[in-house]
Design a protein around this motif. Sequence first.
Motif, PDB file in Angstrom:
ATOM      1  N   MET A 104       1.721  13.776   8.842  1.00  0.00           N
ATOM      2  CA  MET A 104       1.314  14.380  10.104  1.00  0.00           C
ATOM      3  C   MET A 104       1.233  13.274  11.157  1.00  0.00           C
TER       4      MET A 104
ATOM      5  N   GLU B 259       0.014  15.466  16.506  1.00  0.00           N
ATOM      6  CA  GLU B 259      -0.336  16.718  15.825  1.00  0.00           C
ATOM      7  C   GLU B 259      -1.806  16.723  15.406  1.00  0.00           C
TER       8      GLU B 259
ATOM      9  N   VAL C 277      -3.738  16.369   4.617  1.00  0.00           N
ATOM     10  CA  VAL C 277      -2.952  17.412   5.287  1.00  0.00           C
ATOM     11  C   VAL C 277      -2.995  18.679   4.439  1.00  0.00           C
TER      12      VAL C 277
END
Length: 166
Positions: free
Chosen positions: A1, A5, A51
């Motif tokens: 990620m 983001e 994540v």
Amino acid sequence: MSTVEFNQMLLNNTDFLKPFAFTLTRDNETAKDLLQETMYRALSNREKYNVGTNIKAWLYTIMRNIFINNYRRKVKQNTIFDSTPNDFFIDYQQATVANDAETSLKMKEIQSAIHQLPDIFKNPFMLYFEGFKYHEIAHVLNEPLGTIKSRIHFARKLLKEQISRN
């Protein structure tokens, strides 16, 4: 990620964190500080976020832990918070005497009241006043510990009544 983001995920969840912060702190400014500290910690610990896990739960946990740590720190410092609108009530029950003559008169009044106590109360009270512990007084006067505690209690009570009458 990517960082962008992650930052966007954080910003999307700030609206959910604000009410929780206020619930914890019960103060709008403190809640804002808590939210800011939570965001800072989340950003600085970005690598610890896995994540795919629930970011709300992760942020709630960070906020709750910060709140608990701050609370414990304040308790250790014995910080007294005053929520009164002015400083008048802080010292409301405390009397200060700036006049040495008045202080001297009050001390004479207290000493007179102590000397008017019956010996059965005066002797243990004076020993206690001089710094002896209850068990030491009981040993010196050859009386049971409970009796000594009771006599000192009654001496205080009599002194309070005597001084409040004057």
